[in-house]
Motif scaffolding. Structure first.
Motif, PDB file in Angstrom:
ATOM      1  N   CYS A 114     -10.238   0.045  10.856  1.00 24.78           N
ATOM      2  CA  CYS A 114     -10.629  -0.088   9.608  1.00 24.78           C
ATOM      3  C   CYS A 114     -10.923   1.731   8.782  1.00 24.78           C
ATOM      4  O   CYS A 114     -11.281   2.280   9.826  1.00 24.78           O
ATOM      5  CB  CYS A 114     -11.935  -0.997   9.368  1.00 24.78           C
ATOM      6  SG  CYS A 114     -13.089  -0.469   7.512  1.00 24.78           S
ATOM      7  N   ASP A 115     -10.602   2.028   7.811  1.00 23.06           N
ATOM      8  CA  ASP A 115     -10.292   3.610   7.107  1.00 23.06           C
ATOM      9  C   ASP A 115     -11.060   3.502   6.321  1.00 23.06           C
ATOM     10  O   ASP A 115     -10.494   3.000   5.195  1.00 23.06           O
ATOM     11  CB  ASP A 115      -9.029   4.112   7.289  1.00 23.06           C
ATOM     12  CG  ASP A 115      -9.364   5.614   7.891  1.00 23.06           C
ATOM     13  OD1 ASP A 115     -10.323   5.799   6.516  1.00 23.06           O
ATOM     14  OD2 ASP A 115      -8.197   6.493   7.653  1.00 23.06           O
ATOM     15  N   GLU A 116     -12.408   3.500   5.814  1.00 24.64           N
ATOM     16  CA  GLU A 116     -13.336   4.031   5.157  1.00 24.64           C
ATOM     17  C   GLU A 116     -12.712   2.832   3.922  1.00 24.64           C
ATOM     18  O   GLU A 116     -12.220   3.002   2.718  1.00 24.64           O
ATOM     19  CB  GLU A 116     -12.898   5.355   4.116  1.00 24.64           C
ATOM     20  CG  GLU A 116     -13.210   7.170   5.270  1.00 24.64           C
ATOM     21  CD  GLU A 116     -14.625   7.103   4.897  1.00 24.64           C
ATOM     22  OE1 GLU A 116     -15.100   6.307   4.068  1.00 24.64           O
ATOM     23  OE2 GLU A 116     -15.086   7.845   5.872  1.00 24.64           O
ATOM     24  N   GLY A 117     -13.468   1.389   4.058  1.00 26.53           N
ATOM     25  CA  GLY A 117     -12.347   0.249   3.616  1.00 26.53           C
ATOM     26  C   GLY A 117     -11.810  -0.387   3.386  1.00 26.53           C
ATOM     27  O   GLY A 117     -11.323  -1.209   2.431  1.00 26.53           O
ATOM     28  N   LEU A 118     -10.646  -0.068   3.669  1.00 25.65           N
ATOM     29  CA  LEU A 118      -9.420  -0.342   4.368  1.00 25.65           C
ATOM     30  C   LEU A 118      -9.006  -1.086   5.184  1.00 25.65           C
ATOM     31  O   LEU A 118      -9.590  -0.407   6.378  1.00 25.65           O
ATOM     32  CB  LEU A 118      -8.078   0.911   4.256  1.00 25.65           C
ATOM     33  CG  LEU A 118      -6.748   0.600   4.138  1.00 25.65           C
ATOM     34  CD1 LEU A 118      -6.520  -0.561   3.518  1.00 25.65           C
ATOM     35  CD2 LEU A 118      -5.515   1.779   4.253  1.00 25.65           C
ATOM     36  N   ARG A 173      -1.509   7.520   2.508  1.00 25.67           N
ATOM     37  CA  ARG A 173      -1.596   8.707   2.526  1.00 25.67           C
ATOM     38  C   ARG A 173      -3.128   9.292   4.020  1.00 25.67           C
ATOM     39  O   ARG A 173      -3.979   8.982   3.626  1.00 25.67           O
ATOM     40  CB  ARG A 173      -0.729  10.006   2.586  1.00 25.67           C
ATOM     41  CG  ARG A 173      -0.665  11.289   2.394  1.00 25.67           C
ATOM     42  CD  ARG A 173      -0.340  12.356   1.345  1.00 25.67           C
ATOM     43  NE  ARG A 173       0.278  11.617   0.420  1.00 25.67           N
ATOM     44  CZ  ARG A 173       2.189  11.205   1.025  1.00 25.67           C
ATOM     45  NH1 ARG A 173       2.684  11.652   1.950  1.00 25.67           N
ATOM     46  NH2 ARG A 173       3.159  10.742   0.042  1.00 25.67           N
ATOM     47  N   GLY A 174      -2.652   9.664   5.346  1.00 25.56           N
ATOM     48  CA  GLY A 174      -3.920  10.423   5.641  1.00 25.56           C
ATOM     49  C   GLY A 174      -5.204   8.871   6.991  1.00 25.56           C
ATOM     50  O   GLY A 174      -5.455   9.338   7.005  1.00 25.56           O
ATOM     51  N   ARG A 175      -4.616   7.778   6.684  1.00 29.22           N
ATOM     52  CA  ARG A 175      -5.569   6.793   6.301  1.00 29.22           C
ATOM     53  C   ARG A 175      -4.619   6.351   7.873  1.00 29.22           C
ATOM     54  O   ARG A 175      -3.360   6.325   8.308  1.00 29.22           O
ATOM     55  CB  ARG A 175      -5.697   5.720   5.811  1.00 29.22           C
ATOM     56  CG  ARG A 175      -5.911   6.231   4.571  1.00 29.22           C
ATOM     57  CD  ARG A 175      -5.948   5.130   3.585  1.00 29.22           C
ATOM     58  NE  ARG A 175      -6.696   4.979   2.310  1.00 29.22           N
ATOM     59  CZ  ARG A 175      -7.988   4.678   2.408  1.00 29.22           C
ATOM     60  NH1 ARG A 175      -8.760   4.144   3.833  1.00 29.22           N
ATOM     61  NH2 ARG A 175      -8.300   5.335   1.421  1.00 29.22           N
ATOM     62  N   ARG A 176      -5.647   6.352   8.608  1.00 28.98           N
ATOM     63  CA  ARG A 176      -4.683   4.848  10.107  1.00 28.98           C
ATOM     64  C   ARG A 176      -5.173   3.342   9.658  1.00 28.98           C
ATOM     65  O   ARG A 176      -6.067   2.694   8.978  1.00 28.98           O
ATOM     66  CB  ARG A 176      -6.463   4.993  11.295  1.00 28.98           C
ATOM     67  CG  ARG A 176      -5.979   5.016  12.745  1.00 28.98           C
ATOM     68  CD  ARG A 176      -7.625   5.488  13.275  1.00 28.98           C
ATOM     69  NE  ARG A 176      -6.951   5.015  14.746  1.00 28.98           N
ATOM     70  CZ  ARG A 176      -7.854   3.844  15.404  1.00 28.98           C
ATOM     71  NH1 ARG A 176      -8.031   3.475  14.635  1.00 28.98           N
ATOM     72  NH2 ARG A 176      -7.429   3.909  16.919  1.00 28.98           N
ATOM     73  N   VAL A 177      -4.111   2.875   9.915  1.00 24.99           N
ATOM     74  CA  VAL A 177      -4.093   2.192   9.951  1.00 24.99           C
ATOM     75  C   VAL A 177      -2.869   0.969  10.735  1.00 24.99           C
ATOM     76  O   VAL A 177      -2.378   1.874  12.291  1.00 24.99           O
ATOM     77  CB  VAL A 177      -3.170   1.433   8.805  1.00 24.99           C
ATOM     78  CG1 VAL A 177      -3.142   2.067   7.131  1.00 24.99           C
ATOM     79  CG2 VAL A 177      -1.504   2.151   8.760  1.00 24.99           C
ATOM     80  N   LEU A 186       0.551  -0.402  -0.099  1.00 24.47           N
ATOM     81  CA  LEU A 186       0.500   0.132   0.382  1.00 24.47           C
ATOM     82  C   LEU A 186       0.733   1.243   0.295  1.00 24.47           C
ATOM     83  O   LEU A 186       0.602   1.843  -0.498  1.00 24.47           O
ATOM     84  CB  LEU A 186      -1.396  -0.376   1.600  1.00 24.47           C
ATOM     85  CG  LEU A 186      -1.649  -1.303   1.737  1.00 24.47           C
ATOM     86  CD1 LEU A 186      -3.044  -1.214   2.760  1.00 24.47           C
ATOM     87  CD2 LEU A 186      -2.761  -1.149   0.658  1.00 24.47           C
ATOM     88  N   ILE A 187       1.562   1.074   0.984  1.00 27.99           N
ATOM     89  CA  ILE A 187       3.205   2.532   0.534  1.00 27.99           C
ATOM     90  C   ILE A 187       3.542   2.550  -0.649  1.00 27.99           C
ATOM     91  O   ILE A 187       3.670   3.760  -0.971  1.00 27.99           O
ATOM     92  CB  ILE A 187       4.639   2.126   1.931  1.00 27.99           C
ATOM     93  CG1 ILE A 187       3.920   1.615   3.141  1.00 27.99           C
ATOM     94  CG2 ILE A 187       5.210   3.212   1.717  1.00 27.99           C
ATOM     95  CD1 ILE A 187       4.751   1.163   3.990  1.00 27.99           C
ATOM     96  N   GLU A 188       3.655   1.201  -1.525  1.00 26.48           N
ATOM     97  CA  GLU A 188       3.707   1.994  -2.359  1.00 26.48           C
ATOM     98  C   GLU A 188       3.177   2.317  -3.489  1.00 26.48           C
ATOM     99  O   GLU A 188       3.427   3.274  -4.707  1.00 26.48           O
ATOM    100  CB  GLU A 188       4.610   0.467  -3.423  1.00 26.48           C
ATOM    101  CG  GLU A 188       5.872   0.087  -4.635  1.00 26.48           C
ATOM    102  CD  GLU A 188       6.775   0.525  -4.675  1.00 26.48           C
ATOM    103  OE1 GLU A 188       7.356   1.813  -4.935  1.00 26.48           O
ATOM    104  OE2 GLU A 188       7.360   0.756  -3.514  1.00 26.48           O
ATOM    105  N   GLY A 226       3.105   8.801   5.371  1.00 30.69           N
ATOM    106  CA  GLY A 226       1.801   9.390   6.218  1.00 30.69           C
ATOM    107  C   GLY A 226       0.700   8.834   6.323  1.00 30.69           C
ATOM    108  O   GLY A 226      -0.071   9.536   7.012  1.00 30.69           O
ATOM    109  N   ALA A 227       0.500   7.206   6.712  1.00 34.01           N
ATOM    110  CA  ALA A 227      -0.469   7.032   7.700  1.00 34.01           C
ATOM    111  C   ALA A 227      -0.132   7.679   9.031  1.00 34.01           C
ATOM    112  O   ALA A 227       1.285   7.990   9.945  1.00 34.01           O
ATOM    113  CB  ALA A 227      -0.104   5.747   7.075  1.00 34.01           C
ATOM    114  N   GLU A 228      -1.119   7.202  10.248  1.00 37.97           N
ATOM    115  CA  GLU A 228      -1.305   6.900  10.841  1.00 37.97           C
ATOM    116  C   GLU A 228      -1.685   5.210  11.756  1.00 37.97           C
ATOM    117  O   GLU A 228      -2.032   4.897  11.588  1.00 37.97           O
ATOM    118  CB  GLU A 228      -2.967   8.304  11.673  1.00 37.97           C
ATOM    119  CG  GLU A 228      -2.742   8.066  13.323  1.00 37.97           C
ATOM    120  CD  GLU A 228      -4.491   8.081  14.024  1.00 37.97           C
ATOM    121  OE1 GLU A 228      -4.079   7.636  14.797  1.00 37.97           O
ATOM    122  OE2 GLU A 228      -4.898   8.515  13.231  1.00 37.97           O
TER     123      GLU A 228
END
Length: 188
Positions: free
Chosen positions: A154-158, A126-130, A119-121, A144-146
């Motif tokens: 779960c962050d908007e489907g991820l 960026r801007g997601r909680r993971v 997902l980084i690649e 850029g992830a939290e």
């Protein structure tokens, strides 16, 4: 009788040699039991090698090469971990584009353990909680992830989880997100 929550849904599993076997088989079985058609996608044709930590496990037959499929053909994506698997996938532009397209189309994606490396690649954290395996924490934060240390996020489907111990929660949440479908607020 099996649950048919995902009836008529097609879920892609993207993997290559070195995937953590249980991180593919447990979600595969749960998602299939929920009624979905599951498809093993890889940049490699033939068979791919599963792992039980650092020991070789079973080989699995690839259904389709990633070069011959499109995110449009699927309702969701699962990214198993293992160290070698995502490290190889993130160097394959076709695999990275396939992953990125799920986000462009606002479709749910579930990644466990080392799976979020890809997902980084794809530049989609960026801007997601993971969450992830702890060794990816700095990479994900730098992208850029939290990053949080939680069983399942779960962050908007991820959907992300840390390790095989989290599989029950990971599978349940992935099925819920795949059943829900598109996520309009999902960012790319």
């Amino acid at each position: 009788m099996s649950d048919q929550t995902l009836n008529k849904k097609r879920i892609a599993f993207l993997a290559t040699d070195g995937f953590e076997q249980v991180e593919l088989t447990k979600p595969w079985e749960a998602i299939q039991a929920a009624g979905a058609e599951v498809v093993l996608i890889s940049p490699k044709d033939g068979k791919i090698q599963g792992m039980n930590h650092d020991e070789k496990a079973d080989q699995f037959t690839v259904d389709q090469n990633v070069a011959n499929v499109s995110a449009e053909d699927f309702d969701g994506l699962v990214l198993p971990g293992g160290v070698a698997n995502p490290d190889t996938l993130r160097t394959c532009e076709t695999s990275v584009s396939f992953i990125r397209d799920f986000f462009k189309q606002h479709k749910p994606v579930a990644a466990i353990c080392h799976g979020p490396w890809t997902l980084i690649e794809a530049d989609v954290v960026r801007g997601r909680r993971v969450t992830s395996w702890p060794s990816l924490k700095t990479d994900l934060k730098n992208a850029g992830a939290e990053w949080v240390d939680e069983e399942c996020v779960c962050d908007e489907g991820l959907v992300t989880s840390r390790n095989p111990d989290d599989l029950p929660a990971f599978c349940d949440k992935a099925i819920e997100e795949f059943a829900e479908g598109k996520h309009a607020a999902q960012t790319v």
